[in-house]
Design an enzyme around this catalytic site. Structure first.
Site, PDB file in Angstrom:
ATOM      1  N   LEU A  12       0.841  -1.186   0.000  1.00  0.00           N
ATOM      2  CA  LEU A  12       0.000   0.000   0.000  1.00  0.00           C
ATOM      3  C   LEU A  12       0.878   1.239   0.000  1.00  0.00           C
ATOM      4  O   LEU A  12       1.716   1.415   0.869  1.00  0.00           O
ATOM      5  CB  LEU A  12      -0.877  -0.024   1.259  1.00  0.00           C
ATOM      6  CG  LEU A  12      -2.091   0.863   1.298  1.00  0.00           C
ATOM      7  CD1 LEU A  12      -3.050   0.559   0.165  1.00  0.00           C
ATOM      8  CD2 LEU A  12      -2.807   0.688   2.625  1.00  0.00           C
ATOM      9  N   HIS A  13       0.677   2.080  -0.981  1.00  0.00           N
ATOM     10  CA  HIS A  13       1.425   3.332  -1.082  1.00  0.00           C
ATOM     11  C   HIS A  13       0.536   4.323  -1.816  1.00  0.00           C
ATOM     12  O   HIS A  13      -0.564   3.977  -2.248  1.00  0.00           O
ATOM     13  CB  HIS A  13       2.768   3.118  -1.798  1.00  0.00           C
ATOM     14  CG  HIS A  13       2.641   2.472  -3.124  1.00  0.00           C
ATOM     15  ND1 HIS A  13       2.523   3.185  -4.286  1.00  0.00           N
ATOM     16  CD2 HIS A  13       2.556   1.163  -3.471  1.00  0.00           C
ATOM     17  CE1 HIS A  13       2.402   2.341  -5.309  1.00  0.00           C
ATOM     18  NE2 HIS A  13       2.408   1.112  -4.841  1.00  0.00           N
ATOM     19  N   GLY A  14       0.982   5.550  -1.951  1.00  0.00           N
ATOM     20  CA  GLY A  14       0.145   6.604  -2.511  1.00  0.00           C
ATOM     21  C   GLY A  14      -0.563   6.241  -3.788  1.00  0.00           C
ATOM     22  O   GLY A  14      -1.768   6.428  -3.932  1.00  0.00           O
ATOM     23  N   ALA A  17      -3.085   3.408  -2.932  1.00  0.00           N
ATOM     24  CA  ALA A  17      -4.091   3.817  -1.962  1.00  0.00           C
ATOM     25  C   ALA A  17      -5.064   4.844  -2.519  1.00  0.00           C
ATOM     26  O   ALA A  17      -6.264   4.742  -2.289  1.00  0.00           O
ATOM     27  CB  ALA A  17      -3.409   4.358  -0.711  1.00  0.00           C
TER      28      ALA A  17
END
Length: 153
Positions: A12-14, A17
């Site tokens: 999960l990362h920018g 997400a």
């Protein structure tokens, strides 16, 4: 309802997400990863990356499969993220309703072959993906929703 199933070693990362959850209308992210499910620091980091108003659940592969099969996730527009091709296969094997997998970031490691900008596969991972494709599972390479999807063959 499973809206998207993605393999991404970063979990999960920018990009994941925000771009994907918004694009697919997800209201719950299930991180299916054995290490993340037992590592408190990793869990905290993942919670910081989650968009506001989106439910985040972090479970082991086995517990993720159990939750999906039990129907407890049916009320959500679910975005599932796992960190490896092997884990994705375990989930696909157990959940036959999964008919597509989004190939996100798969990191460069010794012995890998680069198949896309951010996707590096070991020979055994390519075998797994070919097996999934042979079963009719679409394997789409698409880093962000605005990018054109390429089908992995």
């Amino acid at each position: 309802m499973i809206k998207l199933f993605r393999i991404d070693h970063r979990l999960l990362h920018g990009q994941v997400a925000f771009s994907w959850t918004r694009s697919i209308g997800a209201d719950c992210i299930l991180v299916a990863d054995d290490e993340a499910a037992t590592d408190k620091l990793k869990m905290s980091t993942l919670r910081l990356a989650k968009p506001q108003g989106i439910k985040l659940v972090i479970k082991s592969i086995e517990d993720s499969i159990k939750a999906i099969k039990s129907g407890v996730t049916d009320k959500y527009n679910l975005f599932i993220v796992t960190g490896s091709v092997a884990d994705a296969k375990k989930i696909c094997d157990a959940i036959p309703e999964i008919n597509s997998v989004n190939l996100g970031g798969i990191k460069n490691r010794p012995g890998t072959r680069q198949v896309d900008q951010a996707i590096f596969l070991l020979p055994e991972e390519e075998e797994i993906l070919h097996e999934l494709a042979d079963r009719g599972i679409e394997l789409g390479i698409q880093q962000v929703p605005t990018e054109k999807k390429t089908i992995y063959k």
